[in-house]
Design a protein around this motif. Structure first.
Motif, PDB file in Angstrom:
ATOM      1  N   LYS A  86     -36.771   4.096 -25.592  1.00  0.00           N
ATOM      2  CA  LYS A  86     -35.984   3.749 -26.777  1.00  0.00           C
ATOM      3  C   LYS A  86     -35.216   4.925 -27.377  1.00  0.00           C
ATOM      4  O   LYS A  86     -34.176   4.719 -28.016  1.00  0.00           O
ATOM      5  N   GLU A  87     -35.743   6.144 -27.194  1.00  0.00           N
ATOM      6  CA  GLU A  87     -35.148   7.297 -27.878  1.00  0.00           C
ATOM      7  C   GLU A  87     -34.597   8.366 -26.939  1.00  0.00           C
ATOM      8  O   GLU A  87     -33.989   9.318 -27.393  1.00  0.00           O
ATOM      9  N   GLY A  88     -34.869   8.263 -25.626  1.00  0.00           N
ATOM     10  CA  GLY A  88     -34.380   9.276 -24.694  1.00  0.00           C
ATOM     11  C   GLY A  88     -35.458  10.273 -24.308  1.00  0.00           C
ATOM     12  O   GLY A  88     -36.578  10.259 -24.824  1.00  0.00           O
ATOM     13  N   ARG A  89     -35.112  11.180 -23.394  1.00  0.00           N
ATOM     14  CA  ARG A  89     -36.090  12.090 -22.809  1.00  0.00           C
ATOM     15  C   ARG A  89     -36.079  13.483 -23.432  1.00  0.00           C
ATOM     16  O   ARG A  89     -36.266  14.483 -22.746  1.00  0.00           O
ATOM     17  N   ASN A 285     -42.852  20.361 -58.808  1.00  0.00           N
ATOM     18  CA  ASN A 285     -43.856  19.662 -59.614  1.00  0.00           C
ATOM     19  C   ASN A 285     -43.809  18.170 -59.303  1.00  0.00           C
ATOM     20  O   ASN A 285     -43.147  17.394 -59.982  1.00  0.00           O
ATOM     21  N   GLY A 286     -44.518  17.778 -58.254  1.00  0.00           N
ATOM     22  CA  GLY A 286     -44.538  16.371 -57.892  1.00  0.00           C
ATOM     23  C   GLY A 286     -45.221  16.138 -56.558  1.00  0.00           C
ATOM     24  O   GLY A 286     -45.341  17.051 -55.742  1.00  0.00           O
ATOM     25  N   GLN A 287     -45.661  14.913 -56.352  1.00  0.00           N
ATOM     26  CA  GLN A 287     -46.272  14.519 -55.097  1.00  0.00           C
ATOM     27  C   GLN A 287     -45.204  13.967 -54.156  1.00  0.00           C
ATOM     28  O   GLN A 287     -44.072  13.690 -54.573  1.00  0.00           O
ATOM     29  N   VAL A 288     -45.577  13.813 -52.887  1.00  0.00           N
ATOM     30  CA  VAL A 288     -44.656  13.307 -51.875  1.00  0.00           C
ATOM     31  C   VAL A 288     -45.140  11.951 -51.389  1.00  0.00           C
ATOM     32  O   VAL A 288     -46.323  11.789 -51.063  1.00  0.00           O
ATOM     33  N   LEU A 289     -44.254  10.990 -51.352  1.00  0.00           N
ATOM     34  CA  LEU A 289     -44.570   9.653 -50.859  1.00  0.00           C
ATOM     35  C   LEU A 289     -43.811   9.393 -49.566  1.00  0.00           C
ATOM     36  O   LEU A 289     -42.701   9.896 -49.373  1.00  0.00           O
ATOM     37  N   GLY A 290     -44.417   8.589 -48.690  1.00  0.00           N
ATOM     38  CA  GLY A 290     -43.804   8.305 -47.408  1.00  0.00           C
ATOM     39  C   GLY A 290     -43.226   6.900 -47.344  1.00  0.00           C
ATOM     40  O   GLY A 290     -43.787   5.963 -47.900  1.00  0.00           O
ATOM     41  N   SER A 291     -42.133   6.776 -46.629  1.00  0.00           N
ATOM     42  CA  SER A 291     -41.524   5.458 -46.395  1.00  0.00           C
ATOM     43  C   SER A 291     -41.888   4.994 -44.994  1.00  0.00           C
ATOM     44  O   SER A 291     -42.251   5.797 -44.131  1.00  0.00           O
ATOM     45  N   PRO A 292     -41.818   3.685 -44.728  1.00  0.00           N
ATOM     46  CA  PRO A 292     -42.208   3.161 -43.419  1.00  0.00           C
ATOM     47  C   PRO A 292     -41.358   3.720 -42.279  1.00  0.00           C
ATOM     48  O   PRO A 292     -40.175   4.009 -42.445  1.00  0.00           O
ATOM     49  N   THR A 293     -42.002   3.870 -41.120  1.00  0.00           N
ATOM     50  CA  THR A 293     -41.331   4.315 -39.905  1.00  0.00           C
ATOM     51  C   THR A 293     -41.703   3.361 -38.778  1.00  0.00           C
ATOM     52  O   THR A 293     -42.809   2.807 -38.780  1.00  0.00           O
ATOM     53  N   ALA A 294     -40.818   3.174 -37.826  1.00  0.00           N
ATOM     54  CA  ALA A 294     -41.115   2.325 -36.668  1.00  0.00           C
ATOM     55  C   ALA A 294     -42.427   2.766 -36.026  1.00  0.00           C
ATOM     56  O   ALA A 294     -42.655   3.958 -35.829  1.00  0.00           O
ATOM     57  N   LYS A 295     -43.301   1.815 -35.715  1.00  0.00           N
ATOM     58  CA  LYS A 295     -44.643   2.143 -35.222  1.00  0.00           C
ATOM     59  C   LYS A 295     -44.607   2.977 -33.951  1.00  0.00           C
ATOM     60  O   LYS A 295     -45.427   3.881 -33.772  1.00  0.00           O
ATOM     61  N   TYR A 296     -43.673   2.704 -33.068  1.00  0.00           N
ATOM     62  CA  TYR A 296     -43.622   3.452 -31.813  1.00  0.00           C
ATOM     63  C   TYR A 296     -43.205   4.905 -32.046  1.00  0.00           C
ATOM     64  O   TYR A 296     -43.484   5.794 -31.233  1.00  0.00           O
ATOM     65  N   PHE A 297     -42.534   5.180 -33.160  1.00  0.00           N
ATOM     66  CA  PHE A 297     -42.011   6.508 -33.472  1.00  0.00           C
ATOM     67  C   PHE A 297     -43.087   7.408 -34.083  1.00  0.00           C
ATOM     68  O   PHE A 297     -43.010   8.637 -33.995  1.00  0.00           O
ATOM     69  N   TRP A 298     -44.098   6.770 -34.690  1.00  0.00           N
ATOM     70  CA  TRP A 298     -45.061   7.503 -35.506  1.00  0.00           C
ATOM     71  C   TRP A 298     -45.945   8.485 -34.727  1.00  0.00           C
ATOM     72  O   TRP A 298     -46.131   9.628 -35.167  1.00  0.00           O
ATOM     73  N   PRO A 299     -46.539   8.119 -33.556  1.00  0.00           N
ATOM     74  CA  PRO A 299     -47.442   9.063 -32.878  1.00  0.00           C
ATOM     75  C   PRO A 299     -46.798  10.392 -32.504  1.00  0.00           C
ATOM     76  O   PRO A 299     -47.338  11.465 -32.813  1.00  0.00           O
TER      77      PRO A 299
END
Length: 335
Positions: A86-89, A285-299
């Motif tokens: 999906k993303e190349g080599r 001065n603040g925390q960091v929040l994450g937004s969703p990412t494609a499951k295959y991209f996450w590992p």
């Protein structure tokens, strides 16, 4: 019950450290040490437990991790093939495949060496296992705490929602990865308004890369405006080229308006914990929040984040790895 004292100690250290600042990497290590010593404490109870219960504990401590390691290697190889398709080599996209193949290679190596009957090869095997165990321990600590940190919620009013930029498609278009951050930032902005709090400014952060037609901050702001966000609710930081600069320059913008500002920083979920550590270092001065990412991209992305964190703490990590190598060499030479 004395066997559980170390686990209780590290649990207390974990709680104190998290209370001090949730963005510290030592929190992850304390959590990992708590779980390890808890496992050791449970094993000390096995001789006095009923057979069925003792079997369950031993399985939890030894069998499940062993089977889980094999299952993980298969999953990572499969994920790596998906990434390539999906993303190349690119090297980054091959990380999960290489990690999975590396796990299998390590298992085969240890099994092969164990049958050699050579003390020198045994010393080599011990060194490899200890090195792998150390890195694996840190990775699991990082992974577990990153997931835990990802459950951070916005508490109270914030003055800014900072959205970190990334590369644009075609030099001027917001890609899906960045759009996910913008949607998350807007959702936080709208939730703050809905609860009757102050109206936070959406601060888009990102300069213009060599292959980009406009600054990332400008493209992000235009995307939000097209989605219905009032222009007066936006601020731009359009000089940064790296995540460190995103945070440093955004802090400058916020402090210029209000030295006592409070903010939330938004990035993708795989990047949130490392970005939080960087935000702490930058004095944001603040925390960091994450937004969703494609499951295959996450590992692969998570592995890449861990490698970066490992290298950021290279003084300690190289020292410990060097000590393990020296021990292995000493064992081989003493034969």
């Amino acid at each position: 019950m004395l066997a559980f004292v170390p686990a209780a100690l590290f649990l207390v250290l974990f709680g104190v450290s998290v209370r001090e600042d949730r963005r510290l990497f030592r929190n992850a290590v304390y959590l990992g040490l708590t779980l390890i010593f808890l496992s050791i404490g449970l094993l000390t109870l096995v001789p006095g437990l009923p057979h069925d219960l003792a079997t369950v504990i031993v399985a939890l401590v030894f069998l499940i991790p062993s089977l889980g390691t094999v299952a993980l290697s298969v999953f990572l190889i499969g994920n790596g093939l998906t990434m390539v398709r999906k993303e190349g080599r690119s090297p980054g996209n091959l990380l999960s495949f290489m990690a999975g193949a590396g796990i299998i290679a390590l298992i085969l190596f240890v099994l092969t060496v164990a049958n050699q009957g050579s003390a020198v090869w045994d010393a080599v095997a011990v060194g490899v296992v200890l090195l792998t165990g150390y890195v694996s321990f840190l990775f699991l600590c990082f992974l577990a705490y990153a997931i835990l940190y990802g459950r951070t919620k916005v508490r109270g009013d914030v003055d800014y929602v900072v959205m970190l930029g990334c590369g644009l498609t075609g030099g001027d278009r917001v890609p899906p990865l960045l759009a996910s951050r913008l949607r998350k930032g807007r959702a936080i902005h709208d939730a703050q308004i809905a609860r009757g709090g102050r109206v936070p400014l959406l601060l888009t952060s990102g300069g213009r890369g060599n292959d980009e037609k406009v600054a990332e901050a400008r493209a992000m702001a235009d995307w939000l405006i097209a989605e219905g966000v009032p222009e007066q609710h936006l601020r731009l930081e359009d000089r940064s080229r790296t995540t460190e600069e995103n945070l440093q320059f955004s802090r400058t913008v916020m402090e210029a308006d209000d030295p006592s500002y409070r903010c939330v920083v938004v990035t993708n979920n795989f990047h949130a914990f490392r970005a939080a550590m960087m935000a702490r270092k930058a004095g944001v001065n603040g925390q960091v929040l994450g937004s969703p990412t494609a499951k295959y991209f996450w590992p692969s992305s998570t592995i890449r984040e861990f490698v970066a964190v490992f290298w950021e703490h290279r003084a300690v990590n190289v020292g410990i790895c060097g000590s393990i190598v020296a021990l292995s060499v000493a064992m081989a030479l003493s034969v």
